[in-house]
Design a protein around this motif. Structure first.
Motif: not given
Length: 78
Positions: A20-26, A31-34, A49-54, A69-72
């Motif tokens: 789950t930590t990886a999901a949070q990190g991804q 968010r950083i790139y956003d 791309k990062e959001y899609k991976v999560v 939600q952020r992707l939308k």
């Protein structure tokens, strides 16, 4: 300090890909790139791309829901 944070999140994702930590990190990497307009890391396509991976690698988690939600939002804008 966004670059340091991005490097840290990438390390967590690499070292603990199934956690789950990886999901949070991804998600936070997205968010950083956003959001990092001042530090120069802002790249909406990379953020998406990062959001899609999560969403794909960690379905059903809180972080996947947040990423979706952020992707939308980004899809409505771009």
């Amino acid at each position: 300090h966004y670059q340091k944070a991005a490097d840290y999140y990438k390390q967590v994702i690499r070292d603990y890909p199934e956690s789950t930590t990886a999901a949070q990190g991804q998600y936070y990497l997205g968010r950083i790139y956003d959001w990092d307009r001042l530090g120069g890391l802002n790249d909406f396509e990379h953020a998406k791309k990062e959001y899609k991976v999560v969403s794909e690698m960690h379905p059903g988690t809180y972080w996947a829901e947040q990423a979706e939600q952020r992707l939308k939002s980004l899809d409505r804008i771009f």
